[in-house]
Each structure stands twice: as C-alpha cells, then as structure tokens.
Enzyme design. Structure first.
Site: not given
Ligand SMILES: *[C@@H]1O[C@H](CO)[C@@H](O)[C@H](O)[C@H]1NC(C)=O
Ligand SMILES: *[C@@H]1O[C@H](CO)[C@@H](O)[C@H](O)[C@H]1NC(C)=O
Ligand SMILES: *[C@@H]1O[C@H](CO)[C@@H](O)[C@H](O)[C@H]1NC(C)=O
Ligand SMILES: *[C@@H]1O[C@H](CO)[C@@H](O)[C@H](O)[C@H]1NC(C)=O
Ligand SMILES: *[C@@H]1O[C@H](CO)[C@@H](O)[C@H](O)[C@H]1NC(C)=O
Length: 495
Positions: A177, A429, A454
């Site tokens: 991320s 994602d 994710h």
C-alpha cells in the site's frame, strides 16, 4: 473538530467518498479476532527497539530528535550469506503491519533473513513531538515521505554499524500500500542502501493525471459486477432510493430504523454522510475480498463480496425492499461477528491506523484524485475538484496541497532508469488502477495476481490461497534471491 479524520474516511468532501485509507480501517472487534482469524503458521517473535532520529533531516536549524520504533526478528537470520528484509512502515502502528505481513515471516528461513519493521514517523509510538505532534501545521511540518525515507536510511546505516554481522549484508525493502510506494521510492532514492524492493499494491501512479481518476471506483464496481451484474446494479439504484426516501421526515425515520443506525438521520448532511459511509463500505469490501475468512479491517467471511451480493440479486424492487436488502448486505461487513447492536456511521474501527497523520499527508503530498460518473461505476457521479479539495485542506490543517510534488520528486511514469523493483498488484484491488501492472524493464517487473485483493501476496500463507498468489510469491522470492546473489557476487569481485 469533532472528527478530524474526515478526509481520510471520505467525509470531508460532501458527496463523495474520498480515498479510503490506503491501508485501511481495521479490527473494530479485536476481542473476537482469535475466533475468526486463521492463525499464522509461524511464530512471530520479535524484539522492540528505538532509535534516536533527527526531526528534520533536510535543514540545519533544529537539533531536535525523537524516538523511532522498530522491530527485529532474527530467529532465521544467518550472518553467513544472509539478508535483511526491511519493512518500510506506513500510516499506522508498526506492530499491526508486522502482524499482517506474514509473507516476510514465511520466507525468512529460505532467505536466511533478519526481519526489520520500521515505524513511519508520526504513527504508532514514533511521534516527533509526542502529544503535540498533530497540534498544528508547524508541528506537522516534518511529516513527509522524504523525511520517512531518510529515517529508514539512517536506521539501516545504524543497524549495519551496530549489529555484528549485518554490515556486509544485502537489504531488501518490502512494503504494501503506501508502504509499498515507500519501498519503491526507497530503492529509487537510496539505491546504495537497498539492493531491491518489493512494492505490493503500491499505487505510485495515482497522482495528477497519470491514470484516469475514475479507474479506482470502476475496479470496485467490476468486483461487484463480476460477482453478479444485478449486485452492482442494485447498489447503483440504491442512491436514488435513499434520495427519494430522504425527502420526508417519515422517510428519514424509516431509513434510520431499516438500516438500524445507532444515530437517527435528521437532515440532508446526515444523508450525505450515510451515502459516503455506504460507499466506503463497498470500497473496503473490494479491498479485502480475500479468499478466506479474515480480520484485516473487520471480521469477514471468505470472498465477502460474493456473500454481500447474495442479498443484492434483484435491482427491480421497491425502494424500501431495495434498502432492506442493502441493510442485509451492510450487515455482512459490520456484523459478521453477530455482536453489533446497531450500525454506527461514526465508528472509527481501529487505533492501529493513524487517521490524523494520513489526513494531513493526503492534504499535502499524497493527493490522489478520484472521481465517479455513475455510468462506468455504480456510484453517484462526482467530479474531482482540486480547488475545493485544497480549500477543505486549508480549513482542516492550514496547509494547501502540492499535487505535482510527488511526480517531481519520484519521476511519475519516467522511472525506467531505476532497477530491481517488483510491483505486485491484485486484479481485485481498486488501488491496482494506480499501480504498475506492466513490465517496464527487465528489472522493473510487474506481477499481477488475478484473484488478489489488496496486497494478498504479503499476507501469510493460507490453505485457501489461489494458485495466482502462490505463483506471485514464488516469483517474488526468485527475484529477491537473484538480488542477494548479485550482491554477494559483486562483494566477492571487490576482494
Ligand atoms: C498483533 O498480534 C498479537 C498476537 O496475535 C496481538 O496480541 C496484538 O494485539 C496485535 N497487535 C496489533 C497492533 O495488531
Ligand atoms: C447482528 O447479528 C446478531 C446475530 O445475528 C443480531 O441479533 C443483531 O440484531 C445484528 N445486529 C444488527 C445491527 O443488525
Ligand atoms: C459510535 O462510534 C463513536 C466513535 O467510535 C462512539 O463515540 C459512539 O459512542 C458510538 N455510538 C454508539 C451508539 O455506539
Ligand atoms: C516524462 O517523460 C515524458 C517524455 O520525455 C515527458 O513528456 C514528461 O514531462 C516526463 N514527466 C515527468 C513527470 O518528468
Ligand atoms: C513481467 O516479466 C516477468 C519475467 O519475464 C513475467 O514473469 C511477468 O509475468 C511479466 N509481467 C507482466 C505483467 O506481464
């Protein structure tokens, strides 16, 4: 400021659910976690340390320092031929990221690796000005990705100097991320410090106009549509149903009851908040659409989007029927545990993520344009309005965003002069839309995971992992081993 985190959660800009936290909301039902979480196969034993860091690496005016926290796990580390995997911490408590990055623990033995998890400044315990860190823009002035990368570089230098045997070892940056962006940028800016980077679900191109602003919400929509086209259509129609019901007091009352809201809706602002909160729920579900029961943001069943869509099979029903179905779908997310007494729109589910810090970062460097048109996505149309965004940021933090700084600093799409970065992305994602999903050069490689949400690849091995993530992980390990070999080869040549 009752709820200063609004930007982060998407309520700052009325009418649009803005960027859901990169790393997301989490674990509102911590006490339940043992019953629904699949336990990691490896023991997570680490020691906690602190290093004194300069508050400002880039100026000479202040000598102030603060304590940065980091974790070390060296059970499988070998001084002879080993390596160091360095997690570039993102916007939250480093222990939470450590807990949710099982991949590093799973490969430690194979890579003879020491694991280091470094906390990002202004998050967790690493607060440059203690309780005053978020007081005003003067105290927040040192919260930037550049300062965070400098902290990481200083920490690695310090470890090499002080841990016997660490000095002649290759270091690999790993992150997911925003932490994935940091891992990639770390390799770009400090190639002499890390031999390579694994950047998982890192949307390094979700800036300026590098990708269309609508792509994020389109991917969310695709996830629901793939489960069942009637599901995304039900959601698309639910907004107008809410709008129609909200025109009368009786309608507001009905909605509050039907959705079992903790606090009844009283005005149009509440209704907007409701729609933003529901949008955010669908976004979160897309992000954590993992193939097994998990507890990253909330305790959830396997393939939660599919479970939600079981309740949204018929878009052509009355407004009230549609919203009763929406309620059942929301309940999958907010009440899988069966413990919720009511649905709480203001609940911030975790203390593990730093909402304040991320709100400030989103208002300065991390400006990621998002928009919807209601046609290619299942949301109400909303354009990206930088002027309004900037004004809201100024009201909130007394600062204005610099939307083009990140691309100036890190190159935008012009990164082909760099080497040894793996960009991994899951097709499910929404952040993959701003990620690198095509190979750029032989050593800037993209790995896509068809059934991945994710950064699924960074999670611990699980019996229900699809083949695509197993392949991704083995490719990642292959590249990392190559970097380690190259490092030792060049070391030998020097001697
Ligand atoms: C990390 O995991 C441990 C062990 O399961 C748990 O006790 C702890 O609360 C977790 N910490 C965070 C911040 O998630
Ligand atoms: C949550 O689930 C439990 C058990 O099914 C149920 O009794 C309760 O009413 C639900 N809460 C809400 C807000 O729907
Ligand atoms: C809803 O969540 C907020 C924020 O966590 C909390 O202060 C409030 O008490 C909760 N309301 C109810 C009715 O549970
Ligand atoms: C990237 O390179 C292209 C072509 O050389 C150029 O037009 C563009 O301005 C560059 N972008 C950045 C952010 O430097
Ligand atoms: C990038 O190249 C590698 C090595 O050839 C390959 O395994 C991978 O599938 C490629 N990635 C994409 C997205 O095509």
């Amino acid at each position: 400021m009752g709820r200063p985190v609004l930007l982060f959660l998407g309520f700052l800009i009325p009418g649009f659910a803005v960027p859901v936290p990169l790393a997301l909301r989490a674990l509102s039902n911590l006490h339940l976690s043992t019953s629904v979480v699949s336990r990691p196969a490896v023991v997570m034993e680490y020691s906690i340390h602190y290093i004194q860091q300069k508050v400002d690496h880039f100026g000479f005016k202040t000598d102030k320092t603060f304590k940065q926290r980091y974790l070390i796990a060296d059970r499988h580390w070998k001084r002879d031929g080993g390596s160091i995997l360095f997690y570039t911490g993102n916007e939250g408590d480093i222990i939470w990221f450590c807990n949710n990055t099982g991949f590093m623990w799973d490969v430690a033995e194979e890579l003879k690796a020491m694991l280091v998890f470094a906390e990002h400044r202004y998050y967790g315990e690493s607060l440059p000005f203690g309780a005053n860190s978020f007081k005003d823009s003067r105290h927040l002035n040192f919260l930037t990705s550049e300062q965070a990368l400098a902290d990481f570089a200083e920490l690695i230098k310090y470890l090499k100097r002080t841990v016997p045997g660490a000095d002649n070892q290759p270091v690999i940056a790993v992150g997911g991320s925003y932490g994935g962006m940091l891992a990639a940028w770390f390799r770009m800016q400090y190639p002499h410090v890390v031999v390579g980077a694994l950047a998982a679900s890192a949307p390094i191109w979700q800036f300026e106009d590098l990708v269309p602003c609508g792509v994020f919400m389109e991917i969310v929509t695709t996830d629901f549509r793939k489960s069942d086209p009637d599901c995304s259509e039900s959601i698309r129609r639910s907004w107008d149903a809410i709008n129609r019901l909200s025109t009368t007091g009786a309608g507001l009352h009905w909605l509050s009851e039907a959705l079992q809201l903790c606090t009844p809706l009283t005005n149009s602002q509440d209704v907007q908040r409701l729609k933003d909160w529901i949008s955010e729920t669908w976004v979160n579900l897309a992000m954590v659409d993992y193939p097994y029961e998990s507890n990253f943001l909330q305790p959830l069943p396997a393939w939660p989007v599919k479970v939600v869509c079981q309740y949204l099979k018929n878009p052509s029903v009355s407004d009230t029927q549609l919203l009763q179905n929406i309620f059942k779908a929301l309940n999958v997310y907010y009440n899988y545990s069966g413990q919720a007494m009511c649905l709480n729109m203001s609940e911030i589910s975790t203390s593990s993520l730093g909402y304040l810090g991320w709100s400030y970062q989103a208002c300065t460097e991390m400006v990621m344009p998002l928009c919807t048109n209601g046609v290619d996505d299942m949301f109400e149309p909303h354009t990206w309005d930088l002027k309004k965004f900037s004004d809201d940021c100024f009201n909130l933090w007394g600062v204005k965003p610099r939307p083009s700084w990140i691309t100036t600093m890190y190159g935008g799409k012009n990164i082909s002069s760099h080497t040894n970065i793996i960009f991994s992305n899951g097709d499910l994602d929404p952040w993959s839309g701003g990620g690198v999903t095509k190979n750029i050069t032989d050593t800037l490689v993209a790995i896509t995971i068809r059934e991945g949400a994710h950064h699924l690849d960074l999670r611990a091995n699980n019996a229900f992992d699809p083949m695509s993530v197993l392949l991704a992980r083995s490719l990642e390990v292959k590249y990392m081993k190559q970097w380690i070999r190259d490092f030792y080869d060049s070391l030998r040549k020097k001697h």
